[in-house]
Each structure stands twice: as structure tokens, then as C-alpha cells.
Design an enzyme around this catalytic site. Structure first.
Site, PDB file in Angstrom:
ATOM      1  N   ARG A  15       0.631  -1.572   0.220  1.00 14.34           N
ATOM      2  CA  ARG A  15      -0.074   0.075  -0.068  1.00 14.34           C
ATOM      3  C   ARG A  15       1.050   0.979   0.263  1.00 14.34           C
ATOM      4  NH1 ARG A  15      -3.692  -0.613   4.667  1.00 14.34           N
ATOM      5  NH2 ARG A  15      -2.526  -1.428   6.099  1.00 14.34           N
ATOM      6  N   CYS A 517      -8.776   1.261   1.518  1.00 16.31           N
ATOM      7  CA  CYS A 517      -7.753  -0.062   0.816  1.00 16.31           C
ATOM      8  C   CYS A 517      -8.629  -0.889   1.778  1.00 16.31           C
ATOM      9  CB  CYS A 517      -6.836  -0.578   0.949  1.00 16.31           C
ATOM     10  SG  CYS A 517      -5.929   0.559  -0.102  1.00 16.31           S
ATOM     11  N   HIS A 696     -16.386  11.243   3.427  1.00 19.04           N
ATOM     12  CA  HIS A 696     -15.505  10.854   2.527  1.00 19.04           C
ATOM     13  C   HIS A 696     -14.683  11.812   1.922  1.00 19.04           C
ATOM     14  CE1 HIS A 696     -17.431   7.838   2.033  1.00 19.04           C
ATOM     15  NE2 HIS A 696     -17.026   6.861   1.836  1.00 19.04           N
TER      16      HIS A 696
END
Length: 757
Positions: A15, A517, A696
Site C-alpha cells: 500500500r 483499501c 469521504h
């Protein structure tokens, strides 16, 4: 046979892109340092694919946030509210993705929706009447040149013209058909430029071709490519489809001047039938999607060879490919150091799927394919018996009847009983569940898992965080509280850890959106509840307040949809097994005094078939009953909530109402509350909380902004049925934006309440 993939994960094996991007957002690194990390990821992935022997290696499958957003910037389809901020090109891009609030202005992000039937989310392009579609960016060309410098001539990947226009949101009076000429001209220019750069193949992704297509849709598709393809020159063009079959336009697709056509033989129910019945053009290459790009189980070579052998009868040349981009699976098994080999040998992440393609290529080129070592080892693996069978669970599922799926009394009577019990004010305020997972939460969880602190110390810490969270919510003035979910690393993995039949990975990260993720657990065997999952924390939180405390659960359909599912039993069977376990938890919460229980079905829409004709038989006829079974045994005075995330709900709104929850909260803010009209038109009976601000995005909504959203909702939803809440859980946000946002939410609701009285 040659081999290809449609795309590769771009987050990095560990990541790296996520962490670098988040540092950039916090101004801890420069744009140049972020690009350096991105370059390293791209170079590593290119070298890996080249080493594997892959014949068609993609480029431009990398993105800092989202490929559809990249295409919008490539084609100049960027709303002026972002370009007028005066930011750098990269920061303008991130403003469209995340919103922006600073000295240059205050803008919301673009809307975000589910990418077809996956857990990936894309940014919805906005096109207004003044938009001029033209080739404005250079990213695909830059990445093609970068790969050339690394010694790899790639196959550039671009979102296709038809799919781009179908995904866009039109803000004025114009529609997709009004932009055909401009779009075709832009794609023609793109082809000519790639021809000049020496590209041999270009892939246009057209997943929208697998959805239901009207005559107008087919006309839009064909008219675009009749104008685009004459410009290809020496470049060969692939029309790449995935997530289903192209039954509505197969003949039209084959008749166009594409050099290759990519078909999905994993999710495409009729793909093989289409080829067998209609044949396949001899002047085109079939890119056959036979390696599953969405699940992690090892490919069954015997089954795949049967498909390939049948396709050989109807085609002149086949390229072995993945069914979709490998974006939807983790990067590599190499980092799974804690997973037992008895499990790991059954899995193939992105890197291992490259090996599967290489092995299939070797097998198909052999004179005796069934005698190759690769085939024999694969056959032996798939003949091994799997552990995890639970006959008691299977018997319970088999014994379910229609009566078990119905909650009594009916909704109207329950609503009356609950209003009398809770006596909540008009426009009751609440949150969706999680509160910020701050650095101390993450570090303490990590210390606990590594054995650095004891169980008692960890539980004491969680109780402390819950107490702080409850006190904060009471101070803010929320009406229905949550415990904050500090004990949970993930809304699916946490529950999987409490269920028998699941196994867990260490590094199986998959991109959900932007820097977000997830690490889906794996359904290995039959599912049952091993122990109570949430009761302790919910009961403790309720003991701290006189206000209602929501018990927070994830629903069976979402748990399944956000896991890597089994392939040896049906999704229906797995969903009902999970429903049995969640029902036990619901009844335990109720028995322990929790009077409001939220069962999130954030991913209900996710596995909905892309074709309407398959919706009920293949999905809704078991997904909705699975949810209903979870709560059908509770008392009428117990209030059941559910929550649904970024998706499109209009066409299944009646099915959602049929879930028979008492309250449903929806994502709504990024889509400008467009769901309100749908609710009104369908006389939606369930009480609703359309999200009034986007969690978000890091921006803090003002009280006036939230009040405007409430006023808009009041025009379409009866005031007595309306709740006020954010779009989603607050886990990914920080306290700095969460607290003022919630204060503004509560104050806006109070103003609206006072005015309504």
C-alpha cells in the site's frame, strides 16, 4: 497462445501509494516525492509482468485516485468549480476527488458510485452544456513513454468512449448523443498520437456493453466507433469488455473495425453461447477472459481448457486473459507470511494469476496438455477435499420457511409502537456507526495483536475510548448514540473473526476508492457464530447513557459481498449461513437491553446482476430474504436500522423497502440528494436518513449547508419519517473535522425542528 491482463493493482504490494498520498494530503511530502513513489510502483509492476512472460502488458492502468477521473481530466470534462480554484494540476485533480476547503475556495467532491458489480468506487464525471470534450491531458502518453524507457512496449488502457459517456452525469439539457462528435474527435486524436509514438495495441475498456442496451445505446456505441476507428492507422485496437456478456450488441461489436475483442468467460453467462451460435470474426483476435480477476481461488485448469477447446472451434486466434482488471484482487501472496500453506496453496493473487496465465499458455502449447506437470499439479490440488463442513448449519438453512422471513406485526404498527417507546424529537440525529480511528486506536490494536499488551489492558483501552465517544456525543447533542466501533479494524473482517468458517489474510489489501483499501476475509467453509460478537461493547456503552444506544452489526449480504466467497457452493447458501449467525447476535443484543439495532447492508447493490432480467432470480430473491431473516425474530418495539453506501438505488427502491427495516440511512450528499425524488415517487414507507454531508471528503460542512439539505428533504419526505445523519461511518476522518461537522449537523436539525413546531 499469447497472454494478456486487462489491468494490474496500482496501490503497491504494501500500500505504498496509499501512505504516500495521505502524506501528501497532510503536506508532509511534496508532489515530486509522491510521483517518485508512484514511479517506483509502476516500474516494479512492469518488471514483474515482463518477467512473468506476459505478452500484452498494460500501461495507464495506474491512477493516483481513479481511472474514470483520469479520463475526465484527459478529455477536459472537469467542472469549472475545480479548475477555477487556481490550484496545481495535481491538486485540482484531488479537489475533484476529495473536495477542497482552503484559502482558494470551498468545493465538494464529485459524486462517487460503485464500479459495476464490484466493491471499487469510481468518480462520476460531470458534463454540462458548456463542456467541450477534447484531448486535453497527456497521462496515457507519458506512461507509455515511461514504460518504453523501462524497456517495455505496453498496451495503453483507456476507458472507452461509450462507457465514458454512459457513466457521466449530465448537468444541463444535453445528453450523451450531443457529445458524440467531440468525443469521437478526441479519441481519434488519441489514436493518432499513439500511432506516432509507436504503440502497437490500444485497449479501450467498454464494460458498459455488458449491461442492458437499448436500440439508442447500440446506436450511440456504433456511431462513436465508426467515427473513431478510421483514425487508428497502424495501431491495433481492442474492445475490452468485462463483468458480463455482450448479448445485446455482439453482432454490432463484431462488425466494427476492432482488431481484438475481449470477452468475459467467467461472469459472462452467455459469452460462450454467443461465440458458438454466431461465430467469431476470422480477422479479429479473441481476448478470452478465462482467469477470474475478482476472486482469489486458483484457476481450475481442467475447466478452463474445456472453454478454450470450445473457443478454438470458432476462432482463428485466442489470447488468454483475465476476466477483468486485477485491480480487484490483492497484489501478491509473497507477503502472506502467517497464512498456512494448506490454505495458501489454494489462492492466487494478482502476481500468481500472472503465473497461471503463463502455465495455461504452456499447457495449451503442449502436444499432450493433460500430461504436463502444471496440469497434473493443478488437477491434484482441485481434487483435494476441503475442511470446514458443518452439517448442522446446512440443515438449519435447508429448514428455513417463508414464515421465518416475515417480521410481525407489520411496519405501520411497529412504527406506532416505536414512536411511543422512544419519544425522539422531530428530525432525530444520529451517526452511521464508527468514529475516527485515530493513531492511538491503531497503535493500541497493533500492540495487542503483536502481544505487547494484555487482553485486559486492551479492553480497558477500548472501554476508555467508548466512554469518551459517548460523552462527546452527549456534549454535541446527538439523539441516538453509537459506541464508536473502536474494537473493529473493519466492518466485515471484525465479524469474520468471530465466525467459524472464515480465514484471514495478512496483506491481502484491495483498493476500494482513492486511498481507502480493504482486506476482505475469505469464506473457507460453512459459517456459524463462534461467540457473541458485539454484545459486550454495546451493553457497556448503553450503561453510560440514558439515550438510546445503537447496536452495530454488518448484514449477511454485505459480509458476503465484501469477502472472497467460496466457489464450491452458491452465494445464496453462503448468505443464508451468515444470516443465521447475525440473527443470533441480533437476538442476543435485544435480550441484553439494546433497543435499536443497526444491521448495515452497505453493499446490497454490489452483486446485483448487471442485467435487469437476472436481478430477482439470481440475486434479490435470496438477498432480501437473508436480511429479513436476520431481524424477523425481534420484538415490535425493537427498532431495526440499516445503512446503504455509494450506489444507485432508484431501480431497486421497492426491493429495499421490502427489506422491512424500520429506518434506512442512505448515501445521498454527493449525488445532491437525488434519491429524495425516488423515495417520494415510490411512496417509500420506511423512515429514512439521507446523508446530509459527505464523510469521504475532509471538508467541514457549514450549519447552513446542512440546513439547506434538511429543507430539501422536508419537501419530499414527511417530517415524521426523516432522520438527520452523515453519509457514512466516520472511521476514516479525523476528530478535527468530525466534531465541528457533527455540531453543525445537530444545530441545523434543531433549527429545522424549532421552525417546524
Amino acid at each position: 497462445m499469447n497472454t494478456a491482463i486487462i489491468g494490474y493493482p496500482r496501490i503497491g504490494n504494501l500500500r505504498e501509494l496509499k501512505f504516500a498520498s495521505e502524506k501528501y494530503f497532510r503536506s508532509e511530502i511534496t508532489a515530486e516525492e509522491l510521483e517518485k513513489t508512484a514511479r517506483e510502483i509502476r516500474s516494479y509492476d512492469l518488471a514483474l509482468q515482463k518477467k512473468s512472460g506476459l505478452d500484452f502488458i498494460p500501461s495507464n492502468d495506474f491512477s493516483f485516485y481513479d481511472g474514470v477521473l483520469d479520463t475526465a481530466f484527459l478529455l477536459n470534462a472537469v467542472p469549472a468549480r475545480y479548475t477555477s480554484l487556481g490550484l496545481s494540476g495535481l491538486d485540482t485533480y484531488f479537489a475533484a476527488a476529495r473536495g477542497y476547503q482552503g484559502e482558494k475556495g470551498d468545493v465538494k467532491a464529485l459524486a462517487m458510485k460503485k464500479w459495476y458489480n464490484t466493491n471499487y468506487h469510481y468518480m462520476v464525471p460531470e458534463i454540462d452544456d458548456d463542456t467541450v470534450i477534447r484531448l486535453a491531458g497527456t497521462k496515457p502518453f507519458d506512461l507509455f513513454g515511461e514504460a518504453l524507457a523501462d524497456g517495455v512496449k505496453t498496451k495503453p488502457v483507456i476507458i472507452g468512449a461509450y462507457t465514458f459517456l454512459k457513466l457521466a452525469r449530465y448537468k444541463g439539457t444535453k445528453t450523451a448523443s450531443d457529445f458524440v462528435e467531440q468525443t469521437a474527435a478526441a479519441y481519434s486524436k488519441l489514436l493518432k498520437k499513439f500511432s506516432g509514438l509507436g504503440a502497437e495495441w490500444i485497449q479501450f475498456d467498454e464494460p458498459s456493453l455488458v449491461k442492458d442496451m437499448t436500440a439508442e445505446d447500440i446506436q450511440l456505441f456504433t456511431s462513436l466507433y465508426k467515427k473513431i476507428l478510421p483514425a487508428k492507422g497502424d495501431v491495433k485496437v481492442i474492445a475490452q469488455t468485462y463483468f458480463g456478456d455482450v448479448r445485446d450488441c455482439y453482432k454490432e461489436l463484431c462488425a466494427l473495425d476492432f482488431d481484438g475483442i475481449g470477452l468475459d468467460f467467467i461472469e459472462g453467462k452467455k459469452s460462450l453461447e454467443l461465440v458458438k451460435t454466431n461465430g467469431f470474426p476470422k480477422d479479429k483476435i479473441l481476448f478470452a477472459g478465462v482467469v477470474n480477476g475478482k476472486n482469489i481461488w486458483r484457476n481450475n485448469y481442467a475447466a478452463t481448457l474445456l472453454i478454450i477447446d470450445e473457443l478454438k472451434k470458432h476462432t482463428s486466434e485466442i489470447v488468454l486473459s483475465t476476466s477483468c482488471s486485477l485491480l480487484h484482487v490483492p497484489c501478491t501472496l509473497a507477503n502472506e507470511t502467517k497464512l498456512a500453506e494448506s490454505y495458501k496453496k489454494h489462492f492466487a493473487y494478482a502476481e500468481e494469476k500472472l503465473s497461471e496465465l503463463a502455465e495455461l499458455k504452456k499447457i495449451t502449447e503442449s502436444q499432450s496438455p493433460l500430461e504436463t506437470e502444471e496440469y497434473r499439479l493443478n488437477a491434484a490440488l482441485h481434487s483435494e477435499p476441503r475442511s470446514g463442513r458443518n452439517d448442522a448449519v446446512r440443515e438449519k438453512v435447508a429448514a428455513l420457511t417463508e414464515k421465518d422471513l416475515v417480521r410481525l406485526p407489520e411496519f405501520a404498527e411497529r412504527e406506532r409502537i416505536q414512536k411511543a417507546r422512544f419519544r425522539l424529537p422531530l428530525f432525530p440525529t444520529t451517526t452511521i456507526g464508527s468514529f475516527p480511528q485515530t493513531a492511538d486506536v491503531k497503535s493500541t490494536r497493533k500492540a495487542f495483536r503483536s502481544g505487547e499488551i494484555s487482553v485486559s489492558d486492551y479492553e480497558f483501552f477500548i472501554e476508555k475510548k467508548i466512554a469518551e465517544c459517548v460523552a462527546l456525543q452527549e456534549e454535541i447533542g446527538l439523539d441516538v448514540l453509537v459506541h464508536g466501533e473502536f474494537e473493529r479494524n473493519d466492518m466485515v473482517e471484525y465479524f469474520g473473526e468471530c465466525l467459524d468458517g472464515y480465514i484471514f489474510t495478512e496483506k491481502a489489501w484491495v483498493q476500494s476508492y482513492g486511498t481507502r483499501c480493504v482486506k476482505p476475509p475469505v469464506v473457507w467453509g460453512d459459517i456459524s457464530r463462534a461467540k457473541p460478537m458485539t454484545v459486550r461493547w454495546s451493553v457497556y456503552a448503553q450503561s453510560l447513557t440514558d439515550k438510546p444506544m445503537k447496536g452495530m452489526l454488518t448484514g449477511p449480504v454485505t459480509i458476503l459481498n465484501w469477502s472472497f466467497p467460496r466457489e464450491d457452493i452458491s452465494l445464496k447458501e453462503s448468505a443464508l449461513q451468515i444470516a443465521l449467525a447475525i440473527r443470533e447476535e441480533v437476538l442476543d443484543l435485544e435480550a441484553n437491553g439494546i433497543s435499536i439495532i443497526q444491521v448495515d447492508e452497505a453493499a446490497l447493490r454490489e452483486k446485483l446482476p448487471l442485467r435487469r432480467s437476472d436481478w430477482h432470480e439470481d440475486y434479490l430473491d435470496w438477498a432480501i430474504p437473508a436480511f429479513r431473516y436476520v431481524h424477523s425474530g425481534v420484538k415490535p418495539e425493537t427498532q431495526i436500522h440499516t445503512h446503504m453506501c455509494y450506489s444507485e438505488f432508484a431501480d431497486i427502491i421497492r426491493d429495499i423497502d421490502d427489506m422491512d427495516a424500520d429506518v434506512i440511512t442512505f448515501e445521498a450528499s454527493r449525488s445532491d440528494l437525488t434519491i429524495l425524488d425516488v423515495l417520494k415517487e415510490n411512496n417509500f414507507r420506511t423512515e429514512v436518513g439521507p446523508g446530509v454531508y459527505d464523510i469521504h471528503s475532509p471538508r467541514v460542512p457549514s450549519k447552513e449547508e446542512i440546513r439547506a439539505a434538511i429543507d430539501k428533504m422536508k419537501e419530499r419526505i414527511p417530517a415524521e419519517k426523516l432522520w438527520v445523519n452523515p453519509d457514512c461511518g466516520l472511521k476514516t476522518r479525523g476528530n478535527a473535522e468530525t466534531v465541528p461537522s457533527l455540531k453543525n449537523l445537530v444545530n441545523a436539525a434543531r433549527e429545522a425542528r424549532d421552525e417546524n413546531c
